[in-house]
Write an enzyme that holds these catalytic residues in place. Structure first.
Site, PDB file in Angstrom:
ATOM      1  CE1 TYR A  33      -4.268  -1.900   0.904  1.00  0.00           C
ATOM      2  CE2 TYR A  33      -2.870  -3.143   2.037  1.00  0.00           C
ATOM      3  CZ  TYR A  33      -4.032  -3.164   1.450  1.00  0.00           C
ATOM      4  OH  TYR A  33      -4.831  -4.419   1.432  1.00  0.00           O
ATOM      5  CG  HIS A  38      -6.510   5.693   1.109  1.00  0.00           C
ATOM      6  ND1 HIS A  38      -7.282   6.761   0.556  1.00  0.00           N
ATOM      7  CD2 HIS A  38      -7.475   4.778   1.431  1.00  0.00           C
ATOM      8  CE1 HIS A  38      -8.513   6.409   1.688  1.00  0.00           C
ATOM      9  NE2 HIS A  38      -8.261   5.090   2.147  1.00  0.00           N
ATOM     10  CE1 TYR A  85      -4.073  -3.712   5.283  1.00  0.00           C
ATOM     11  CE2 TYR A  85      -4.736  -4.078   8.649  1.00  0.00           C
ATOM     12  CZ  TYR A  85      -3.889  -3.764   6.744  1.00  0.00           C
ATOM     13  OH  TYR A  85      -3.621  -5.350   5.692  1.00  0.00           O
ATOM     14  CG  ASN A  87     -11.610   0.387   7.793  1.00  0.00           C
ATOM     15  OD1 ASN A  87     -10.327  -0.143   8.291  1.00  0.00           O
ATOM     16  ND2 ASN A  87     -11.818   0.315   7.376  1.00  0.00           N
ATOM     17  CG  ASP A 112      -6.658  10.264   0.422  1.00  0.00           C
ATOM     18  OD1 ASP A 112      -6.246   9.416   1.761  1.00  0.00           O
ATOM     19  OD2 ASP A 112      -7.280   9.611  -0.388  1.00  0.00           O
ATOM     20  CG  ASN A 133     -13.862   4.273   4.921  1.00  0.00           C
ATOM     21  OD1 ASN A 133     -14.985   5.229   4.751  1.00  0.00           O
ATOM     22  ND2 ASN A 133     -13.600   3.395   3.800  1.00  0.00           N
TER      23      ASN A 133
END
Length: 209
Positions: A33, A38, A85, A87, A112, A133
């Site tokens: 990631y 993000h 993560y 969220n 972002d 989120n």
């Protein structure tokens, strides 16, 4: 409470400078990631840590933390990247505020923003999460807001591409060329906020070029 108990309690309290700010870069963990749109908030966190000569280390809270000062005698930054993560960002952010005994108005969230054109930085205090989120979870954990947001524009996905897919893709080749400047601008914005205040920083970064 006896003297020994008081000394033990004091040792448990982290040393916090009078002008300390918690700066949290939102994103997802793992190398898969790291280059995603993000994760641009964590890219800005890395840039800030590099500027103050600090490295990220494991922490008692579920985050990695780098600490240092913005120049000699300047504000202290506690820069954090949550281990979980996007969220689930609220829990780590809340834990960091409690650990450092900082009020919400000393918190800056780097994230972002789809609703802002790529290569643009906007600064805001509070406000709705806009479907983000990470911001949603932080707001929920802190019962609303009061924290400052450095919103790093990534723009809307082209055509009919789903927004969720778009943010979990790496920047395009053309975007990667401009990305260092965008990350640098966002880091400059953080330094302006902690050194001169939000209003002055907004006047600088929201003014037409």
């Amino acid at each position: 409470m006896g003297l020994l108990d008081r000394l033990r309690a004091r040792r448990k309290e982290p040393a916090v400078a009078d002008n300390t700010w918690l700066v949290v870069g939102l994103g997802n963990p793992g190398t898969q990631y790291a280059g995603n749109r993000h994760n641009v908030g964590q890219m800005v966190a890395d840039e800030l840590a590099s500027r103050i000569g600090a490295t990220f280390k494991s922490h008692k809270t579920p985050s990695r933390v780098a600490e240092g000062f913005v120049g000699p005698g300047g504000p202290k930054l506690v820069i954090a990247k949550p281990n979980g993560y996007m969220n689930t960002s609220g829990g780590p952010v809340s834990a960091l505020l409690k650990y450092y005994s900082l009020p919400v108005d000393r918190l800056i969230i780097l994230h972002d923003e789809l609703d802002i054109p790529f290569d643009t930085v906007r600064l805001k205090q509070g406000g709705g999460h806009g479907g983000h989120n990470g911001v949603r979870d932080v707001s929920k954990a802190l019962d609303g807001g009061g924290f400052t947001r450095v919103r790093v524009g990534i723009g809307r996905p082209p055509g009919r591409q789903d927004s969720a897919d778009f943010v979990l893709k790496d920047f395009s080749g053309a975007e990667k060329q401009a990305l260092p400047n965008l990350v640098s601008d966002a880091a400059d914005a953080v330094e302006a906020i902690v050194s001169h205040g939000l209003v002055a920083a907004q006047q600088r970064f929201h003014s037409p070029a």
